[in-house]
Design a protein around this motif. Structure first.
Motif, PDB file in Angstrom:
ATOM      1  N   GLU A   1      45.455 -10.139  25.360  1.00  0.00           N
ATOM      2  CA  GLU A   1      44.939 -11.225  24.525  1.00  0.00           C
ATOM      3  C   GLU A   1      44.379 -10.716  23.205  1.00  0.00           C
ATOM      4  OE1 GLU A   1      43.080 -15.537  24.990  1.00  0.00           O
ATOM      5  OE2 GLU A   1      42.165 -14.043  26.285  1.00  0.00           O
ATOM      6  N   ASP A   2      43.786  -9.533  23.204  1.00  0.00           N
ATOM      7  CA  ASP A   2      43.279  -9.015  21.946  1.00  0.00           C
ATOM      8  C   ASP A   2      44.404  -8.814  20.939  1.00  0.00           C
ATOM      9  OD1 ASP A   2      44.399  -6.859  23.332  1.00  0.00           O
ATOM     10  OD2 ASP A   2      43.122  -5.426  22.244  1.00  0.00           O
ATOM     11  N   GLU A   3      45.567  -8.396  21.428  1.00  0.00           N
ATOM     12  CA  GLU A   3      46.706  -8.204  20.543  1.00  0.00           C
ATOM     13  C   GLU A   3      47.222  -9.544  20.017  1.00  0.00           C
ATOM     14  OE1 GLU A   3      51.093  -6.535  21.317  1.00  0.00           O
ATOM     15  OE2 GLU A   3      49.544  -4.966  21.307  1.00  0.00           O
ATOM     16  N   LYS A   4      47.221 -10.556  20.867  1.00  0.00           N
ATOM     17  CA  LYS A   4      47.652 -11.883  20.428  1.00  0.00           C
ATOM     18  C   LYS A   4      46.715 -12.438  19.361  1.00  0.00           C
ATOM     19  CE  LYS A   4      49.836 -12.841  24.877  1.00  0.00           C
ATOM     20  NZ  LYS A   4      49.767 -13.572  26.156  1.00  0.00           N
ATOM     21  N   LEU A   5      45.424 -12.177  19.517  1.00  0.00           N
ATOM     22  CA  LEU A   5      44.472 -12.615  18.502  1.00  0.00           C
ATOM     23  C   LEU A   5      44.701 -11.875  17.187  1.00  0.00           C
ATOM     24  CD1 LEU A   5      41.298 -12.901  20.760  1.00  0.00           C
ATOM     25  CD2 LEU A   5      42.401 -14.780  19.528  1.00  0.00           C
ATOM     26  N   LYS A   6      45.118 -10.625  17.271  1.00  0.00           N
ATOM     27  CA  LYS A   6      45.451  -9.885  16.055  1.00  0.00           C
ATOM     28  C   LYS A   6      46.686 -10.479  15.380  1.00  0.00           C
ATOM     29  CE  LYS A   6      43.456  -5.511  17.694  1.00  0.00           C
ATOM     30  NZ  LYS A   6      43.734  -4.111  18.100  1.00  0.00           N
ATOM     31  N   TYR A   7      47.655 -10.925  16.179  1.00  0.00           N
ATOM     32  CA  TYR A   7      48.813 -11.612  15.601  1.00  0.00           C
ATOM     33  C   TYR A   7      48.358 -12.801  14.753  1.00  0.00           C
ATOM     34  CZ  TYR A   7      51.864  -9.251  19.052  1.00  0.00           C
ATOM     35  OH  TYR A   7      52.541  -8.343  19.798  1.00  0.00           O
ATOM     36  N   LEU A   8      47.384 -13.524  15.293  1.00  0.00           N
ATOM     37  CA  LEU A   8      46.954 -14.766  14.647  1.00  0.00           C
ATOM     38  C   LEU A   8      46.042 -14.529  13.450  1.00  0.00           C
ATOM     39  CD1 LEU A   8      46.149 -16.830  17.879  1.00  0.00           C
ATOM     40  CD2 LEU A   8      48.078 -17.191  16.323  1.00  0.00           C
ATOM     41  N   LEU A   9      45.192 -13.517  13.513  1.00  0.00           N
ATOM     42  CA  LEU A   9      44.081 -13.431  12.570  1.00  0.00           C
ATOM     43  C   LEU A   9      44.031 -12.171  11.718  1.00  0.00           C
ATOM     44  CD1 LEU A   9      41.347 -14.787  15.022  1.00  0.00           C
ATOM     45  CD2 LEU A   9      42.368 -16.034  13.113  1.00  0.00           C
ATOM     46  N   TYR A  10      44.877 -11.193  11.990  1.00  0.00           N
ATOM     47  CA  TYR A  10      44.821  -9.958  11.203  1.00  0.00           C
ATOM     48  C   TYR A  10      45.382 -10.187   9.797  1.00  0.00           C
ATOM     49  CZ  TYR A  10      43.217  -5.889  13.884  1.00  0.00           C
ATOM     50  OH  TYR A  10      42.455  -4.941  14.521  1.00  0.00           O
ATOM     51  N   PRO A  11      44.698  -9.687   8.767  1.00  0.00           N
ATOM     52  CA  PRO A  11      45.303  -9.658   7.430  1.00  0.00           C
ATOM     53  C   PRO A  11      46.406  -8.600   7.389  1.00  0.00           C
ATOM     54  CG  PRO A  11      43.146  -8.592   7.406  1.00  0.00           C
ATOM     55  CD  PRO A  11      43.317  -9.182   8.767  1.00  0.00           C
ATOM     56  N   GLU A  12      47.279  -8.698   6.414  1.00  0.00           N
ATOM     57  CA  GLU A  12      48.436  -7.804   6.355  1.00  0.00           C
ATOM     58  C   GLU A  12      48.031  -6.341   6.295  1.00  0.00           C
ATOM     59  OE1 GLU A  12      51.217  -8.786   3.335  1.00  0.00           O
ATOM     60  OE2 GLU A  12      51.464 -10.863   3.973  1.00  0.00           O
ATOM     61  N   TRP A  13      46.998  -6.027   5.499  1.00  0.00           N
ATOM     62  CA  TRP A  13      46.629  -4.623   5.341  1.00  0.00           C
ATOM     63  C   TRP A  13      46.173  -4.012   6.660  1.00  0.00           C
ATOM     64  CZ3 TRP A  13      41.809  -2.832   6.594  1.00  0.00           C
ATOM     65  CH2 TRP A  13      40.770  -3.766   6.677  1.00  0.00           C
ATOM     66  N   LYS A  14      45.477  -4.809   7.495  1.00  0.00           N
ATOM     67  CA  LYS A  14      44.998  -4.286   8.768  1.00  0.00           C
ATOM     68  C   LYS A  14      46.138  -4.168   9.769  1.00  0.00           C
ATOM     69  CE  LYS A  14      41.680  -2.899  11.498  1.00  0.00           C
ATOM     70  NZ  LYS A  14      41.021  -1.589  11.267  1.00  0.00           N
ATOM     71  N   ALA A  15      47.077  -5.134   9.748  1.00  0.00           N
ATOM     72  CA  ALA A  15      48.238  -5.037  10.632  1.00  0.00           C
ATOM     73  C   ALA A  15      49.061  -3.797  10.302  1.00  0.00           C
ATOM     74  CB  ALA A  15      49.090  -6.299  10.511  1.00  0.00           C
ATOM     75  N   GLU A  16      49.245  -3.512   9.016  1.00  0.00           N
ATOM     76  CA  GLU A  16      49.987  -2.318   8.611  1.00  0.00           C
ATOM     77  C   GLU A  16      49.238  -1.055   9.005  1.00  0.00           C
ATOM     78  OE1 GLU A  16      50.643  -2.684   4.454  1.00  0.00           O
ATOM     79  OE2 GLU A  16      52.045  -4.385   4.641  1.00  0.00           O
ATOM     80  N   GLU A  17      47.938  -1.079   8.887  1.00  0.00           N
ATOM     81  CA  GLU A  17      47.128   0.089   9.247  1.00  0.00           C
ATOM     82  C   GLU A  17      47.289   0.431  10.720  1.00  0.00           C
ATOM     83  OE1 GLU A  17      42.502   0.255   9.761  1.00  0.00           O
ATOM     84  OE2 GLU A  17      42.946   0.597   7.629  1.00  0.00           O
ATOM     85  N   GLU A  18      47.433  -0.580  11.584  1.00  0.00           N
ATOM     86  CA  GLU A  18      47.565  -0.356  13.026  1.00  0.00           C
ATOM     87  C   GLU A  18      49.031  -0.385  13.479  1.00  0.00           C
ATOM     88  OE1 GLU A  18      45.046  -2.745  15.446  1.00  0.00           O
ATOM     89  OE2 GLU A  18      43.212  -2.248  14.322  1.00  0.00           O
ATOM     90  N   TRP A  19      49.965  -0.386  12.535  1.00  0.00           N
ATOM     91  CA  TRP A  19      51.396  -0.381  12.839  1.00  0.00           C
ATOM     92  C   TRP A  19      51.738  -1.559  13.759  1.00  0.00           C
ATOM     93  CZ3 TRP A  19      54.831   3.518  11.067  1.00  0.00           C
ATOM     94  CH2 TRP A  19      54.206   4.552  10.352  1.00  0.00           C
ATOM     95  N   LEU A  20      51.191  -2.728  13.418  1.00  0.00           N
ATOM     96  CA  LEU A  20      51.384  -3.919  14.237  1.00  0.00           C
ATOM     97  C   LEU A  20      52.402  -4.822  13.554  1.00  0.00           C
ATOM     98  CD1 LEU A  20      50.051  -5.039  16.854  1.00  0.00           C
ATOM     99  CD2 LEU A  20      48.538  -6.385  15.378  1.00  0.00           C
ATOM    100  N   THR A  21      53.459  -5.155  14.255  1.00  0.00           N
ATOM    101  CA  THR A  21      54.478  -6.050  13.704  1.00  0.00           C
ATOM    102  C   THR A  21      54.633  -7.268  14.613  1.00  0.00           C
ATOM    103  OG1 THR A  21      56.262  -4.894  14.864  1.00  0.00           O
ATOM    104  CG2 THR A  21      55.752  -4.172  12.615  1.00  0.00           C
ATOM    105  N   PHE A  22      54.833  -8.433  14.003  1.00  0.00           N
ATOM    106  CA  PHE A  22      54.978  -9.659  14.782  1.00  0.00           C
ATOM    107  C   PHE A  22      55.655 -10.701  13.912  1.00  0.00           C
ATOM    108  CE2 PHE A  22      50.692  -9.074  13.135  1.00  0.00           C
ATOM    109  CZ  PHE A  22      50.576 -10.124  12.236  1.00  0.00           C
ATOM    110  N   SER A  23      56.254 -11.671  14.572  1.00  0.00           N
ATOM    111  CA  SER A  23      56.968 -12.747  13.873  1.00  0.00           C
ATOM    112  C   SER A  23      56.174 -14.046  13.978  1.00  0.00           C
ATOM    113  CB  SER A  23      58.348 -12.945  14.498  1.00  0.00           C
ATOM    114  OG  SER A  23      58.212 -13.395  15.847  1.00  0.00           O
ATOM    115  N   ARG A  24      56.673 -15.061  13.294  1.00  0.00           N
ATOM    116  CA  ARG A  24      56.048 -16.378  13.410  1.00  0.00           C
ATOM    117  C   ARG A  24      56.139 -16.875  14.850  1.00  0.00           C
ATOM    118  NH1 ARG A  24      54.672 -21.201  10.930  1.00  0.00           N
ATOM    119  NH2 ARG A  24      55.460 -23.084  11.939  1.00  0.00           N
ATOM    120  N   GLY A  25      57.264 -16.606  15.499  1.00  0.00           N
ATOM    121  CA  GLY A  25      57.426 -17.006  16.894  1.00  0.00           C
ATOM    122  C   GLY A  25      56.403 -16.336  17.788  1.00  0.00           C
ATOM    123  N   ASP A  26      56.108 -15.055  17.527  1.00  0.00           N
ATOM    124  CA  ASP A  26      55.086 -14.352  18.307  1.00  0.00           C
ATOM    125  C   ASP A  26      53.715 -15.027  18.140  1.00  0.00           C
ATOM    126  OD1 ASP A  26      56.928 -12.458  19.173  1.00  0.00           O
ATOM    127  OD2 ASP A  26      56.558 -11.150  17.454  1.00  0.00           O
TER     128      ASP A  26
END
Length: 635
Positions: A327-352
């Motif tokens: 669930e923490d990862e799903k919340l990151k999908y929803l709320l992470y800004p781009e710079w933080k997602a890139e920093e954590e090598w997190l990729t996701f789509s609109r469907g995700d």
């Protein structure tokens, strides 16, 4: 205080204060007495020409273009045509900043715009080419761009007004805006956006539709979560959806499961609150709205500090388990800004992200709620000095005075049937014409919306106050209708002096008491006629006729309301205070009409003397009534 600090640190060389005409002298006196700032007030002087008045009453005439010691090529710059900027040019080597105070009633007139935001008289200079002041930077060659513009009572600058147009133009000619207002929003989040857009909203927040939808959706989501997760949790009831039609709604439910997931119930409640009419797609539309709201919160995190800390604090507070369905990862999908997602090598789509919304638990939804509550430019750009803030200043020694403790008590007042009918009728009237005004493509017509917000406030003040306002409004509209006919006559005869035709028509009426002319401050030769009467268009005339007919249908009923229920409650409160030994009472009102009404009404049943002390307050002075009971005096 801000001006003083920035001036002392060399970060401000020029400042413009745009204030109501009635407050220009008060602002000048306060700046001098409280902060030792000798500001220059730009106003008419002893010779009836505009001059600069310092805090000691001395007058300074603006220098002429010939008086300026400039290279030939600089004479082409637009600021040279402005008497204000020519004056500032001569003071640029003074110690400390040069502050100019000007009435926004005057500055908003279109022929004055070049004086404060020089653009049309030559080559304009903007903040893109003139760097902001800072310690050690030369104060010269900075003409045409203010270091700071402070606007008092900024809520008067409504979209469509000439005042707002002036502030829009000033954006390119100022490094910083300070907008001072106690009421940035009256009825609609769009009003707040209009003011905040002057402050350069970041990213997707600059789009008005998304800005407004964010707050509407956040409010609907909060309501949905309170319904589902609060004390009256509908999730714990026996309510079920079946694949049957119901007699109550006549609506056929299109899904067989007897229970919906938490997220489904949340989306359905959001759709209901937002009044989404599409029954087949309402849940999908609501989910898209919530996702867009999360995206805007993440965009906030792209531009402002502290966002990730807010996100992490919410995760910790609600004990989101990283090993529980990720669930923490799903919340990151929803709320992470781009710079933080890139920093954590997190990729996701609109469907995700849409799937993440479907799978959120109670804790996950609470995290979303907390992050949305603290992640808007409103939190970053609006500062409020509350009593709690002042107490913190007191605790750390920054404030010597003791902050008084308030003990507010609300009173629920039962309305009579006649008063209720009046309240409902006026509420319908203000809502109707506010919406019609906001739908208009004409700037002058949209400005009517602000008039409606004012009437809503006066309605909550007293029946008498709104009665007086609407009577004056009807008189004004009837006069405007005649003025429109004068404008039409001027157009029909194709006269070159159409403005004189309008003035001739105006002279047919005694307009001294009309609210439409109150802001002219006696300077009729500088009046912006567009602010007094609407344009001659089919839309403007039709709206005028509609409002006249609406007011005529009920305004006379207001005079038949013989008793305001609030007066009865005030009588009880005054009697109790009297029994408790209080011999001095101050009654604050927002409007002078209400104050006068209270003075007349209260004197009949208290036997006290009520004196009008200021526009917003009256004083109750109790006559001597024996030992220990002395008449009080206002401080």
């Amino acid at each position: 205080m801000t001006l003083s600090r920035l001036g002392l640190t060399g970060e401000l060389e020029t400042g413009l204060l745009l204030v109501p005409a009635s407050l220009t002298i008060q602002w000048q006196e306060e700046l001098w007495e409280k902060f030792n700032i000798n500001a220059y007030r730009f106003d008419r002087g002893s010779g009836n020409e505009y001059v600069f008045h310092d805090a000691f009453g001395r007058e300074y005439a603006p220098p002429s273009t010939a008086d300026l010691d400039l290279d030939a090529d600089r004479h082409e710059e637009a600021w040279v045509e402005s008497p204000i900027w020519r004056f500032l040019h001569t003071r640029q080597n003074d110690t400390g900043p040069t502050i100019v105070i000007m009435s926004w009633h005057t500055a908003r007139l279109e022929d004055r715009w070049d004086q404060v935001a020089p653009k049309d008289g030559g080559r304009p200079r903007t903040r893109d080419e003139v760097p902001a002041s800072c310690r050690g930077r030369t104060p010269t060659n900075r003409e045409g761009v203010w270091d700071a513009v402070i606007v008092d009572e900024a809520h008067n600058a409504r979209l469509g007004s000439s005042f707002y147009s002036l502030l829009e133009r000033l954006r390119e000619h100022t490094q910083t805006y300070y907008l001072l207002t106690a009421t940035p929003m009256q009825l609609h989040a769009g009003e707040l956006y209009d003011l905040m857009s002057l402050l350069d909203l970041p990213g997707d927040w600059e789009h008005k539709g998304q800005f407004v939808e964010f707050f509407e959706t956040r409010q609907a989501l909060t309501q949905a979560l309170d319904d589902e997760l609060g004390p009256n949790d509908r999730g714990s009831t026996s309510e079920e959806w079946s694949a049957q039609t119901t007699l109550e709604t006549g609506r056929y439910q299109d899904r067989l499961p007897s229970e919906r997931t938490l997220s489904s119930r949340v989306f359905d409640t959001v759709a209901e609150t937002l009044e989404i009419d599409d029954e087949d797609q309402s849940r999908k539309i609501a989910k898209d709205r919530v996702l867009t709201t999360c995206t805007l919160a993440a965009d906030y995190g792209e531009h402002y500090d502290g966002y990730i800390e807010t996100f992490q604090t919410a995760l910790d507070e609600y004990d989101v388990d990283p090993f529980d369905a990720n669930e923490d990862e799903k919340l990151k999908y929803l709320l992470y800004p781009e710079w933080k997602a890139e920093e954590e090598w997190l990729t996701f789509s609109r469907g995700d992200r849409l799937t993440a919304l479907d799978d959120l638990s109670e804790s996950g939804w609470r995290v979303v709620q907390d992050v949305l509550a603290e992640s808007t430019p409103v939190d970053a750009l609006i500062h409020r000095n509350t009593r709690d803030t002042l107490r913190k200043y007191e605790q750390v020694g920054l404030l010597d005075a003791t902050v008084p403790t308030r003990n507010p008590q609300q009173r629920e007042i039962e309305l009579t049937e006649a008063t209720r009918e009046v309240y409902d009728r006026i509420d319908d009237y203000t809502n109707k014409f506010y919406k019609l005004a906001q739908q208009s493509d004409e700037a002058e017509t949209r400005a009517i919306g602000f008039v409606m917000t004012t009437y809503r406030q006066r309605l909550t003040s007293s029946v008498y106050a709104i009665s007086q306002s609407l009577q004056r409004r009807l008189e004004t509209l009837r006069a405007q209708r005649t003025v429109l006919k004068g404008k039409q006559r001027a157009t029909d005869r194709n006269t070159a002096d159409s403005e004189q035709a309008i003035l001739d028509t105006l002279s047919e009426y005694d307009l001294d008491n009309l609210e439409a002319l109150d802001e002219l401050e006696g300077d009729f030769e500088e009046a912006d006629l567009a602010a007094v009467v609407p344009n001659v268009t089919d839309e403007g005339i039709d709206l005028l006729e509609q409002e006249i007919a609406e007011l005529e249908s009920f305004v006379d009923d207001l005079a038949r309301i013989d008793r305001d229920p609030k007066i009865g409650q005030l009588r009880e409160d005054l009697a109790k205070l009297d029994r408790d030994g209080h011999n001095r009472i101050i009654i604050f009102t927002q409007y002078a009409d209400t104050m006068d009404f209270i003075r007349r009404s209260s004197s009949r049943f208290t036997g006290r003397q009520l004196r009008r002390t200021r526009a917003a307050a009256v004083r109750c002075t109790t006559p001597k009534m024996g030992p220990g009971r002395q008449s009080g005096k206002s401080e």
